[in-house]
Design a protein around this motif. Structure first.
Motif, PDB file in Angstrom:
ATOM      1  N   GLU A 301       0.922  -1.115   0.086  1.00 46.50           N
ATOM      2  CA  GLU A 301       0.328  -0.002  -0.249  1.00 46.50           C
ATOM      3  C   GLU A 301       0.728   1.686  -0.239  1.00 46.50           C
ATOM      4  N   ILE A 302       0.060   2.283  -0.539  1.00 46.59           N
ATOM      5  CA  ILE A 302       0.397   3.278  -0.628  1.00 46.59           C
ATOM      6  C   ILE A 302      -0.237   4.977  -0.027  1.00 46.59           C
ATOM      7  N   LEU A 303       0.869   4.819   1.847  1.00 46.60           N
ATOM      8  CA  LEU A 303      -0.150   5.423   2.210  1.00 46.60           C
ATOM      9  C   LEU A 303       0.262   7.140   2.184  1.00 46.60           C
ATOM     10  N   GLY A 304      -0.539   8.067   1.453  1.00 44.24           N
ATOM     11  CA  GLY A 304      -0.151   9.349   1.069  1.00 44.24           C
ATOM     12  C   GLY A 304      -0.605  10.421   2.865  1.00 44.24           C
ATOM     13  N   ILE A 305       0.329  11.348   2.902  1.00 40.85           N
ATOM     14  CA  ILE A 305      -0.240  11.816   4.822  1.00 40.85           C
ATOM     15  C   ILE A 305      -0.261  13.095   3.908  1.00 40.85           C
ATOM     16  N   ILE A 456      10.867   9.085  -9.183  1.00 42.40           N
ATOM     17  CA  ILE A 456      11.309   8.173  -8.137  1.00 42.40           C
ATOM     18  C   ILE A 456       9.763   7.872  -7.791  1.00 42.40           C
ATOM     19  N   TYR A 457       8.605   8.075  -8.011  1.00 35.68           N
ATOM     20  CA  TYR A 457       7.176   7.584  -8.423  1.00 35.68           C
ATOM     21  C   TYR A 457       6.909   6.245  -9.398  1.00 35.68           C
ATOM     22  N   GLU A 458       7.755   5.842 -10.133  1.00 32.54           N
ATOM     23  CA  GLU A 458       8.305   4.497 -10.828  1.00 32.54           C
ATOM     24  C   GLU A 458       8.419   4.192  -9.750  1.00 32.54           C
ATOM     25  N   LEU A 459       9.289   4.250  -8.924  1.00 33.91           N
ATOM     26  CA  LEU A 459      10.257   3.646  -8.245  1.00 33.91           C
ATOM     27  C   LEU A 459       9.196   3.225  -6.969  1.00 33.91           C
ATOM     28  N   ILE A 460       8.762   4.622  -6.769  1.00 34.44           N
ATOM     29  CA  ILE A 460       7.645   4.124  -5.232  1.00 34.44           C
ATOM     30  C   ILE A 460       6.315   3.020  -6.152  1.00 34.44           C
ATOM     31  N   ASN A 461       6.076   2.865  -6.937  1.00 34.28           N
ATOM     32  CA  ASN A 461       5.003   2.005  -7.329  1.00 34.28           C
ATOM     33  C   ASN A 461       5.887   0.327  -7.977  1.00 34.28           C
ATOM     34  N   GLU A 462       6.989   0.614  -8.561  1.00 40.31           N
ATOM     35  CA  GLU A 462       7.711  -0.916  -8.525  1.00 40.31           C
ATOM     36  C   GLU A 462       8.129  -1.297  -7.038  1.00 40.31           C
ATOM     37  N   LEU A 463       8.287  -0.281  -5.691  1.00 41.65           N
ATOM     38  CA  LEU A 463       8.129  -0.782  -4.538  1.00 41.65           C
ATOM     39  C   LEU A 463       6.939  -1.740  -4.176  1.00 41.65           C
ATOM     40  N   ALA A 464       5.945  -0.894  -4.372  1.00 38.59           N
ATOM     41  CA  ALA A 464       4.645  -1.282  -3.916  1.00 38.59           C
ATOM     42  C   ALA A 464       4.115  -2.572  -4.444  1.00 38.59           C
ATOM     43  N   VAL A 465       4.806  -2.670  -5.986  1.00 37.14           N
ATOM     44  CA  VAL A 465       4.374  -4.142  -6.528  1.00 37.14           C
ATOM     45  C   VAL A 465       4.845  -5.033  -6.020  1.00 37.14           C
ATOM     46  N   GLN A 466       6.284  -4.945  -5.028  1.00 41.14           N
ATOM     47  CA  GLN A 466       7.259  -6.299  -4.510  1.00 41.14           C
ATOM     48  C   GLN A 466       6.945  -6.624  -3.174  1.00 41.14           C
ATOM     49  N   GLY A 467       5.607  -5.311  -2.536  1.00 38.19           N
ATOM     50  CA  GLY A 467       4.995  -5.773  -1.929  1.00 38.19           C
ATOM     51  C   GLY A 467       5.315  -4.731  -0.793  1.00 38.19           C
ATOM     52  N   VAL A 468       6.192  -3.497  -0.455  1.00 40.20           N
ATOM     53  CA  VAL A 468       7.152  -2.912   0.503  1.00 40.20           C
ATOM     54  C   VAL A 468       5.841  -2.082   1.267  1.00 40.20           C
ATOM     55  N   ALA A 469       5.711  -1.867   2.033  1.00 41.72           N
ATOM     56  CA  ALA A 469       4.279  -0.864   2.286  1.00 41.72           C
ATOM     57  C   ALA A 469       4.717   0.266   2.735  1.00 41.72           C
ATOM     58  N   ILE A 470       4.427   1.776   1.882  1.00 42.99           N
ATOM     59  CA  ILE A 470       4.609   2.762   1.504  1.00 42.99           C
ATOM     60  C   ILE A 470       3.971   3.355   2.425  1.00 42.99           C
ATOM     61  N   VAL A 471       5.155   4.744   3.023  1.00 45.08           N
ATOM     62  CA  VAL A 471       4.318   6.138   3.685  1.00 45.08           C
ATOM     63  C   VAL A 471       5.001   7.667   3.623  1.00 45.08           C
ATOM     64  N   MET A 472       3.879   8.149   2.712  1.00 45.26           N
ATOM     65  CA  MET A 472       4.423   9.082   2.097  1.00 45.26           C
ATOM     66  C   MET A 472       4.160  11.024   2.459  1.00 45.26           C
ATOM     67  N   VAL A 473       5.017  11.130   2.695  1.00 44.16           N
ATOM     68  CA  VAL A 473       4.323  13.078   3.345  1.00 44.16           C
ATOM     69  C   VAL A 473       4.791  13.345   2.091  1.00 44.16           C
ATOM     70  N   SER A 474       3.421  14.829   1.664  1.00 38.16           N
ATOM     71  CA  SER A 474       4.139  15.363   0.696  1.00 38.16           C
ATOM     72  C   SER A 474       3.280  16.346   0.982  1.00 38.16           C
ATOM     73  N   SER A 475       3.709  17.553   0.262  1.00 37.84           N
ATOM     74  CA  SER A 475       3.117  19.285   1.088  1.00 37.84           C
ATOM     75  C   SER A 475       2.165  19.984  -0.694  1.00 37.84           C
ATOM     76  N   GLU A 476       2.611  18.902  -1.434  1.00 41.13           N
ATOM     77  CA  GLU A 476       2.029  19.347  -2.726  1.00 41.13           C
ATOM     78  C   GLU A 476       0.692  17.932  -2.483  1.00 41.13           C
TER      79      GLU A 476
END
Length: 521
Positions: A301-305, A456-476
């Motif tokens: 999962e890619i969880l945005g904050i 970087i976005y493509e890398l985030i997607n690739e990691l999510a496909v591999q099952g890595v849980a991702i928590v992303m903080v962004s002001s945008e």
């Protein structure tokens, strides 16, 4: 009968013109015959990927790189400009405002504005009253009429300090102001204030060069846009004739299908859970910067904050990862097992990795080699009988450099010599070598160009496909909405919303960020 050409108005002479500018570093050509010109009262947007040569070109213009260290010609006000240092360029009326603000925190606002340019009385003493009066007048011109100029700069936030920098430029009678990524640390309101001020400067005949990766700002304030790629001039055109997609295509040399590429990925069971995370201010021990925040993130999962400046997002990640300097508490579980994290070492060993918000202060070791920065967190993997296998370490680092498409002439160069986007990729490469189960990303694309962002976005997607849980903080907000599977919204240290991405709008996120805590969303 007079000819038709005789009735045409004489074109304005450019305020400055750069012709055939070439600059090399150790045999690597950073600028290759670049031409640039700006008219009085014009704002030129200077765009390009990290490493395209934008900052190098402006350092040539502003005297940071003195005449004689580069080839070509600069003409300012119709006369050759041969600046041997910043003082020479400032004397001509050229001032650069760097991305990292150059304020002296302990000195007063007035002292910072007139630093090196102080009004003096007879006998050479600084005229403090005149300095305060002039500082107040300059700030009033910028819409700041309520600032106590005798207070130290440290009392004011980044938005105010950015305006103090502009006041300092005006105090030097700047006729050309170069803005290098001026909004990287500003809130949305502060950005609007700055862009309005630039519009006012243009009306007064002040020329501006605006360097930014935020193309919506370029479109909003710039009259003309010039694009550099790999040290070469690609195009200069009226902003009205260019779309942001046109600019991006010129920057990267290819058509971008999407700024936020998405790869389908499965979302599995809960991997990480944080309960009742609370963090107190390091100075004001009674103030909560994070107040009882709980959340879960699942495998893949890619969880945005999201949240406004001061919402407590960075403090939340720092508390989880063991880097928050103040008192903090909370309960963290990985795969249902309780974690005891007192330091980043504990977090990394448990399978958690954090990309810090401030790359320069907390992400890189500037004078160390690119390769050494990449392997820094996993040196034990290359140790045999108490010694590091340097060949194996370099091979692994080079593989990461290739995978992440990091642009560097050599893995042995200091990482400080790389552009910001490539530094960010190197820090990410270091985290990936630790094979994280949960990856926390705090402002992963801050100060990064469009091409590197997509990488970087493509890398985030690739990691999510591999099952890595991702928590992303962004002001945008567009980034949070474009990348995430689910979005948490924080405000004043509390959780104010937990949304699925389907149908989620920026208006709904902002309403939650500004609304009461624990509202029913």
């Amino acid at each position: 009968m007079p000819s038709s050409t005789a009735s045409k108005p004489t074109p304005l002479q450019p305020m400055f013109r750069m012709q055939g500018i070439t600059k090399s570093f150790g045999g690597v050509r950073a600028l290759d015959g670049v031409d640039l010109a700006v008219d009085p009262g014009e704002c030129l947007g200077l765009c390009g990927e990290n490493g395209a040569g934008k900052s190098t070109l402006m350092k040539v213009l502003s005297g940071v790189y003195p005449h004689g260290t580069w080839d070509g010609e600069i003409v300012f006000d119709g006369k050759p400009l041969r600046a041997h240092g910043v003082r020479d360029s400032e004397a001509a009326g050229i001032v650069i405002i760097h991305q990292e603000l150059m304020m002296v925190p302990a000195m007063s606002v007035a002292e910072n504005i007139f630093l090196g340019n102080e009004p003096r009385r007879f006998g050479g003493l600084v005229d403090v009253q005149a300095m305060h009066r002039h500082a107040g007048e300059l700030l009033a011109e910028l819409g700041l009429s309520d600032v106590n100029v005798a207070l130290p700069v440290a009392h004011f936030g980044g938005g105010h300090q950015q305006l103090f920098e502009i006041a300092r430029a005006l105090a030097k009678r700047a006729r050309l102001i170069i803005f290098d990524e001026p909004t990287s640390s500003l809130s949305g309101h502060e950005v609007e204030v700055l862009l309005d001020i630039i519009e006012g400067l243009k009306r007064r005949g002040v020329a501006c060069v605006y360097i930014s990766h935020k193309l919506e700002e370029v479109a909003r304030v710039c009259d003309t846009v010039s694009v550099l790629r790999d040290g070469r001039h690609v195009t200069t055109a009226p902003m009205a004739s260019m779309t942001t997609d046109d600019i991006i295509e010129k920057m990267v040399g290819r058509k971008m299908q999407s700024l936020f590429p998405r790869t389908p990925h499965a979302i599995g069971e809960v991997v990480f859970e944080a309960r009742d995370v609370t963090a107190f201010d390091p100075v004001d021990a009674g103030r909560k910067r994070v107040d009882g925040v709980s959340f879960q993130v699942r495998r893949g999962e890619i969880l945005g904050i999201a949240g406004l400046v001061g919402a407590g997002r960075t403090e939340l990640l720092a508390s989880i990862f063991g880097t928050w300097k103040g008192r903090h508490r909370g309960h963290m579980r990985l795969d249902g097992k309780m974690l005891r994290i007192r330091s980043p070492r504990d977090a990394i060993r448990a399978g958690l990795c954090l990309l810090p918000e401030d790359r320069k202060r907390h992400g890189i070791v500037p004078l160390m080699a690119v390769a050494d920065n990449i392997t820094l967190a996993t040196l034990g993997a290359f140790a045999h009988a108490g010694r590091i296998d340097a060949d194996a370490e370099l091979t692994a680092a080079q593989a990461s450099i290739d995978r992440m498409r990091i642009k560097t002439a050599s893995p042995t160069l200091p990482i400080a010599s790389l552009s910001g986007g490539n530094q960010q990729k190197a820090v990410l490469a270091r985290l990936l070598m630790a094979r994280p189960r949960v990856l926390f990303l705090d402002e992963p694309t801050r100060g990064v160009d469009v091409g590197a962002r997509v990488d970087i976005y493509e890398l985030i997607n690739e990691l999510a496909v591999q099952g890595v849980a991702i928590v992303m903080v962004s002001s945008e907000l567009n980034e949070v909405l474009g990348v995430s599977d689910r979005v948490l919204v924080m405000g004043e240290g509390r959780l104010r919303g937990d949304f699925a991405i389907d149908g989620l709008t920026s208006e709904r996120v902002l309403a939650a960020a500004l609304g009461p805590a624990n509202a029913d969303h």
